[in-house]
Every structure is written in structure tokens, then in C-alpha cells.
Design a protein around this motif. Structure first.
Motif, PDB file in Angstrom:
ATOM      1  N   THR A 207       0.817  -1.213   0.000  1.00  0.00           N
ATOM      2  CA  THR A 207       0.000   0.000   0.000  1.00  0.00           C
ATOM      3  C   THR A 207       0.852   1.264   0.000  1.00  0.00           C
ATOM      4  O   THR A 207       0.498   2.243  -0.662  1.00  0.00           O
ATOM      5  CB  THR A 207      -0.984   0.025   1.182  1.00  0.00           C
ATOM      6  OG1 THR A 207      -0.267  -0.087   2.414  1.00  0.00           O
ATOM      7  CG2 THR A 207      -1.998  -1.090   1.069  1.00  0.00           C
ATOM      8  N   SER A 208       1.961   1.260   0.711  1.00  0.00           N
ATOM      9  CA  SER A 208       2.807   2.455   0.752  1.00  0.00           C
ATOM     10  C   SER A 208       3.400   2.784  -0.609  1.00  0.00           C
ATOM     11  O   SER A 208       3.614   3.950  -0.932  1.00  0.00           O
ATOM     12  CB  SER A 208       3.949   2.274   1.758  1.00  0.00           C
ATOM     13  OG  SER A 208       3.448   2.177   3.054  1.00  0.00           O
ATOM     14  N   SER A 209       3.672   1.766  -1.406  1.00  0.00           N
ATOM     15  CA  SER A 209       4.276   2.025  -2.704  1.00  0.00           C
ATOM     16  C   SER A 209       3.245   2.189  -3.819  1.00  0.00           C
ATOM     17  O   SER A 209       3.492   2.903  -4.787  1.00  0.00           O
ATOM     18  CB  SER A 209       5.257   0.908  -3.064  1.00  0.00           C
ATOM     19  OG  SER A 209       4.583  -0.314  -3.212  1.00  0.00           O
ATOM     20  N   GLN A 210       2.095   1.563  -3.694  1.00  0.00           N
ATOM     21  CA  GLN A 210       1.147   1.572  -4.809  1.00  0.00           C
ATOM     22  C   GLN A 210       0.008   2.579  -4.665  1.00  0.00           C
ATOM     23  O   GLN A 210      -0.521   3.046  -5.673  1.00  0.00           O
ATOM     24  CB  GLN A 210       0.571   0.170  -5.020  1.00  0.00           C
ATOM     25  CG  GLN A 210       1.608  -0.835  -5.440  1.00  0.00           C
ATOM     26  CD  GLN A 210       2.412  -0.380  -6.635  1.00  0.00           C
ATOM     27  OE1 GLN A 210       1.875  -0.077  -7.691  1.00  0.00           O
ATOM     28  NE2 GLN A 210       3.730  -0.300  -6.475  1.00  0.00           N
ATOM     29  N   VAL A 211      -0.380   2.916  -3.451  1.00  0.00           N
ATOM     30  CA  VAL A 211      -1.479   3.867  -3.290  1.00  0.00           C
ATOM     31  C   VAL A 211      -1.139   5.244  -3.870  1.00  0.00           C
ATOM     32  O   VAL A 211      -1.950   5.820  -4.595  1.00  0.00           O
ATOM     33  CB  VAL A 211      -1.939   3.952  -1.814  1.00  0.00           C
ATOM     34  CG1 VAL A 211      -2.820   5.162  -1.576  1.00  0.00           C
ATOM     35  CG2 VAL A 211      -2.681   2.682  -1.428  1.00  0.00           C
ATOM     36  N   PRO A 212       0.052   5.801  -3.615  1.00  0.00           N
ATOM     37  CA  PRO A 212       0.340   7.100  -4.242  1.00  0.00           C
ATOM     38  C   PRO A 212       0.327   7.046  -5.776  1.00  0.00           C
ATOM     39  O   PRO A 212      -0.150   7.984  -6.427  1.00  0.00           O
ATOM     40  CB  PRO A 212       1.743   7.453  -3.742  1.00  0.00           C
ATOM     41  CG  PRO A 212       1.934   6.650  -2.521  1.00  0.00           C
ATOM     42  CD  PRO A 212       1.125   5.404  -2.713  1.00  0.00           C
ATOM     43  N   VAL A 213       0.799   5.956  -6.328  1.00  0.00           N
ATOM     44  CA  VAL A 213       0.785   5.806  -7.795  1.00  0.00           C
ATOM     45  C   VAL A 213      -0.654   5.711  -8.293  1.00  0.00           C
ATOM     46  O   VAL A 213      -1.035   6.363  -9.267  1.00  0.00           O
ATOM     47  CB  VAL A 213       1.603   4.572  -8.231  1.00  0.00           C
ATOM     48  CG1 VAL A 213       1.536   4.359  -9.729  1.00  0.00           C
ATOM     49  CG2 VAL A 213       3.040   4.684  -7.758  1.00  0.00           C
ATOM     50  N   TYR A 214      -1.447   4.916  -7.626  1.00  0.00           N
ATOM     51  CA  TYR A 214      -2.854   4.763  -8.005  1.00  0.00           C
ATOM     52  C   TYR A 214      -3.580   6.103  -7.922  1.00  0.00           C
ATOM     53  O   TYR A 214      -4.307   6.489  -8.837  1.00  0.00           O
ATOM     54  CB  TYR A 214      -3.519   3.726  -7.093  1.00  0.00           C
ATOM     55  CG  TYR A 214      -4.998   3.571  -7.300  1.00  0.00           C
ATOM     56  CD1 TYR A 214      -5.515   3.087  -8.496  1.00  0.00           C
ATOM     57  CD2 TYR A 214      -5.893   3.899  -6.291  1.00  0.00           C
ATOM     58  CE1 TYR A 214      -6.884   2.937  -8.681  1.00  0.00           C
ATOM     59  CE2 TYR A 214      -7.261   3.756  -6.471  1.00  0.00           C
ATOM     60  CZ  TYR A 214      -7.749   3.285  -7.664  1.00  0.00           C
ATOM     61  OH  TYR A 214      -9.090   3.141  -7.841  1.00  0.00           O
ATOM     62  N   LEU A 215      -3.373   6.815  -6.823  1.00  0.00           N
ATOM     63  CA  LEU A 215      -4.037   8.106  -6.661  1.00  0.00           C
ATOM     64  C   LEU A 215      -3.583   9.110  -7.722  1.00  0.00           C
ATOM     65  O   LEU A 215      -4.380   9.891  -8.230  1.00  0.00           O
ATOM     66  CB  LEU A 215      -3.794   8.654  -5.261  1.00  0.00           C
ATOM     67  CG  LEU A 215      -4.429   7.858  -4.119  1.00  0.00           C
ATOM     68  CD1 LEU A 215      -4.044   8.440  -2.778  1.00  0.00           C
ATOM     69  CD2 LEU A 215      -5.932   7.773  -4.275  1.00  0.00           C
ATOM     70  N   ALA A 216      -2.296   9.098  -8.034  1.00  0.00           N
ATOM     71  CA  ALA A 216      -1.789   9.995  -9.072  1.00  0.00           C
ATOM     72  C   ALA A 216      -2.389   9.645 -10.440  1.00  0.00           C
ATOM     73  O   ALA A 216      -2.630  10.541 -11.258  1.00  0.00           O
ATOM     74  CB  ALA A 216      -0.269   9.928  -9.135  1.00  0.00           C
TER      75      ALA A 216
END
Length: 152
Positions: free
Chosen positions: A119-128
């Protein structure tokens, strides 16, 4: 069966950052628990390497989760990768709740750490990816806010 599509970016950001909140909660709750009489009695007052292993197991799991998060997201998509990370969290929590010694506690924290890494690595990418360019920064901030809220 496919999950329904939701188009409200702020709602998605709040839901997606639950992993950040769990990360913050796990950090703060463990530091509060290690001083309680129940913890000291049940685990026979762990010190040194044992307490260090218990404390750092979450970080070790998060390294593992972050390492394979990109490959997982490329294969099944970011949204489904975050969803699968929640299953890791449930498994880790179940192991910790049922623990009968150091080994199960450490194993459960490692499983929870895998969720934190994904989640720490993929949530910011997903949100972006889902946010409009003019709202991208404010959407990304929601994850850090969730981590701090979890610590609180």
C-alpha cells in the motif's frame, strides 16, 4: 465478478489510504503495548534481540511487500493490488490475534508489513493515476494524513 467502478476521486483517496492508517496504527499501538503488564507477563518480558525482532518485523515485511508490489500491480492492476494487500493485513492480524509465542507474533507482523509495503508504494501511484492534474498534490497528501491519523 468484477468490482464496481467508482469515479469520485476524493472518496477513492480516502478508501485507498486505509493502508496508511493501518500502518500508523500498527506503529503506535505496538509501542504502546510493549510496556503493558499483560504483554510483559505473556511474553516473559522480552529484551534485546527478541524485542528488536518483534518491533522490526513490520518493517521487514514492508520491504518484501514493496519489492514485489510493482510486479503485482503490473499483473493485476493497482486497485486490485491494494485490495489484495488488505487480505495480507487480515491474515497477519489473524496470526497475531491467535499467537501463542514470539514466532507467531513476529510472523503476523511480517504479514502485516507486506500489506504496508504494497500500500505504501502503490497507493500514491494509483491516486496519481486517477486524479486530475490540478488536484493530484492534494489527493496524494491524503495518504500521509492517514498515516499520521493512524499514529494519533
Amino acid at each position: 465478478m468484477e468490482l464496481p467502478k467508482i469515479y469520485n476521486t476524493y472518496f477513492l483517496a480516502i478508501i485507498s489510504t486505509v493502508g496508511g492508517m493501518l500502518f500508523g496504527f500498527d506503529i503506535s499501538s505496538m509501542s504502546a503495548i510493549i510496556g503493558t503488564p499483560q504483554y510483559v507477563d505473556y511474553f516473559d518480558d522480552p529484551h534485546g534481540v527478541v524485542q528488536g525482532a518483534i518491533g522490526s518485523a513490520l518493517a521487514a515485511g514492508s520491504v518484501v511487500g514493496a519489492l514485489f508490489a510493482g510486479t503485482l500491480s503490473d499483473k493485476i492492476g493497482r486497485r486490485d493490488a491494494v485490495f489484495s494487500a488488505c487480505l495480507w493485513w487480515l491474515a497477519g492480524t489473524a496470526v497475531q490475534v491467535a499467537c501463542n509465542g514470539y514466532g507467531m507474533l513476529i510472523a503476523g507482523r511480517i504479514l502485516n508489513g507486506v500489506c504496508v509495503g504494497i500500500t505504501s508504494s502503490q497507493v500514491p501511484v494509483y491516486l496519481a493515476e486517477i486524479a486530475k492534474k490540478e488536484k493530484r498534490g492534494s489527493i496524494i497528501v491524503i495518504q500521509q494524513l492517514a498515516i499520521e491519523w493512524g499514529i494519533l
